[in-house]
Enzyme design. Structure first.
Site, PDB file in Angstrom:
ATOM      1  N   SER A   1     -12.349 -51.196   6.131  1.00 30.23           N
ATOM      2  CA  SER A   1     -12.181 -50.941   4.699  1.00 30.23           C
ATOM      3  C   SER A   1     -12.892 -49.658   4.273  1.00 30.23           C
ATOM      4  O   SER A   1     -13.658 -49.634   3.299  1.00 30.23           O
ATOM      5  CB  SER A   1     -12.695 -52.126   3.880  1.00 30.23           C
ATOM      6  OG  SER A   1     -12.170 -52.110   2.567  1.00 30.23           O
TER       7      SER A   1
ATOM      8  N   SER B   1     -11.534 -53.820  -2.733  1.00 31.83           N
ATOM      9  CA  SER B   1     -10.790 -53.107  -1.684  1.00 31.83           C
ATOM     10  C   SER B   1      -9.401 -53.671  -1.405  1.00 31.83           C
ATOM     11  O   SER B   1      -8.679 -53.108  -0.562  1.00 31.83           O
ATOM     12  CB  SER B   1     -11.606 -53.079  -0.385  1.00 31.83           C
ATOM     13  OG  SER B   1     -12.682 -52.177  -0.497  1.00 31.83           O
TER      14      SER B   1
ATOM     15  N   LYS C   1      -6.683 -51.176  -1.448  1.00 30.22           N
ATOM     16  CA  LYS C   1      -6.241 -50.380  -0.293  1.00 30.22           C
ATOM     17  C   LYS C   1      -4.910 -50.861   0.274  1.00 30.22           C
ATOM     18  O   LYS C   1      -4.279 -50.136   1.062  1.00 30.22           O
ATOM     19  CB  LYS C   1      -7.318 -50.401   0.788  1.00 30.22           C
ATOM     20  CG  LYS C   1      -8.628 -49.722   0.360  1.00 30.22           C
ATOM     21  CD  LYS C   1      -9.635 -49.720   1.505  1.00 30.22           C
ATOM     22  CE  LYS C   1     -10.904 -48.961   1.127  1.00 30.22           C
ATOM     23  NZ  LYS C   1     -11.885 -49.795   0.435  1.00 30.22           N
TER      24      LYS C   1
END
Length: 368
Positions: free
Chosen positions: A198, A142, A145
């Site tokens: 997240s 993640s 992101k």
């Protein structure tokens, strides 16, 4: 030479003269032989020298060629001209000085179980303070992101209305989880859902809003990475939930951290521990909490930034902090204790390199 007492003086004189002549002839013969041998030896040495010299020159040339090849290969690894998908690379916004010379790092720390890769650096100057496999390409989960957030804030204002699609709701992995299908959500609320818990659902919704579909958005992500000179990085999804074809390195993530925190909207979200947002659900409010262990355990001066985890990537963290005007960032990839290791590295940077007074810190649990 001894002389017989039975020889006459003339005989003795002739014999002595004959002996002297024989000695002179023998010396001339020896001298001539010595000269001949010297000439032969010299010729042999010269021949060997020519052969050896030619071989040595060839060897030296070969060595130089190999050395040049290795140097070129190393330079290509250190500073590729194209991204992993073949796009030309731009100039990185932050020059990481000291990269690939770990023996010169001002911080040395022996972790019992070190991260697979990592970097401690000054967010303002780019000085590298500690590094481990900083250019090794690894799945980053993640942390992807961080790029999704950057493109979203560059593409749309905070009050843009983002449609919640079925594809967003059906995303696997970590999610905000309460998005109402077919409703519109304020883009800034989506960003909080992307960065704090997240949310993979938030990542997909943002990608579809900005680019129409995930594939087009991923193309934007890779183009932006190339523009920022991120030569290790390739994206395959807006969320990083799928590891196949999705990777980066500690050095590129340091660049991205620098750029993200230069965006006030991202910087504000990244250092938020909890948020209460207006949301089109029952009660009208959405409560979100940050996964960043440095925020959870109140590390002094924490300013961000993002966590990540998949089985392939392991536990990952990009953490940033500021004290007395000194802004430091740390990247740890595939770590058994990312929060603990990030704190140790930041402490060493603030105290050992910049000589800032140690401040009281709440404990961070082992393995956090």
């Amino acid at each position: 030479m001894s002389v017989s007492p039975f020889m006459t003086p003339d005989q003795s004189r002739r014999r002595r003269e004959s002996a002297r002549q024989r000695r002179r002839a023998r010396r001339r013969s020896i001298a001539a032989g010595t000269v001949a041998l010297a000439i032969v030896a010299a010729l042999v040495v010269m021949a060997l020298a020519r052969t050896g010299g030619a071989h040595g020159s060839a060897s030296a040339s070969t060595h130089r060629a190999h050395r040049g090849t290795h140097a070129t290969a190393a330079a290509a690894i250190a500073a590729p001209s194209r991204s992993p998908i073949g796009l030309p690379l731009g100039t990185p916004p932050l020059t990481l000085t000291g990269l690939q010379t770990p023996q010169l790092d001002p911080v040395h720390i022996a972790f019992h179980s070190p991260p697979r890769a990592g970097l401690l650096f000054n967010l303002s100057t780019g000085q590298v303070l500690w590094q481990r496999n900083a250019l090794t390409r690894l799945p980053v989960a993640s942390l992807t992101k961080m790029m999704t957030a950057l493109i979203a804030v560059e593409s749309a204002p905070p009050d843009a209305r983002v449609l919640v699609t079925r594809q967003a709701i059906d995303e696997g992995g970590s999610k905000v989880g309460v998005f109402p299908l077919g409703r519109h959500v304020r883009l800034e609320s989506m960003l909080y859902g992307l960065m704090l818990p997240s949310g993979n659902d938030a990542a997909m919704a943002l990608a579809q809003y900005v680019a129409g579909n995930a594939k087009s958005f991923v193309a934007r992500m890779n183009a932006e990475a190339a523009k920022l000179g991120m030569g290790c990085t390739r994206y395959s999804s807006p969320s990083g939930f799928y590891d196949a074809g999705n990777f980066s390195c500690a050095a590129d993530l340091a660049e991205l951290a620098h750029v993200d925190l230069a965006q006030p909207r991202i910087a504000r979200i990244a250092h938020t521990y909890s948020a209460v947002l207006p949301f089109p659900i029952k009660g009208g409010k959405l409560y979100l909490y940050n996964n960043n262990p440095l925020l959870i355990y109140h590390y002094p001066g924490t300013t961000g930034l993002k966590t990540g985890y998949t089985l392939a990537a392991g536990r990952c963290l990009v953490a940033t902090a500021e004290r007395h005007g000194v802004r430091l960032g740390v990247v740890v990839l595939n770590s058994l204790a990312p929060g603990t290791q990030a704190r140790q590295l930041l402490d060493r940077g603030f105290q050992d390199v910049y000589h800032l007074r140690r401040v009281p810190e709440p404990p961070i649990p082992v393995g956090a």
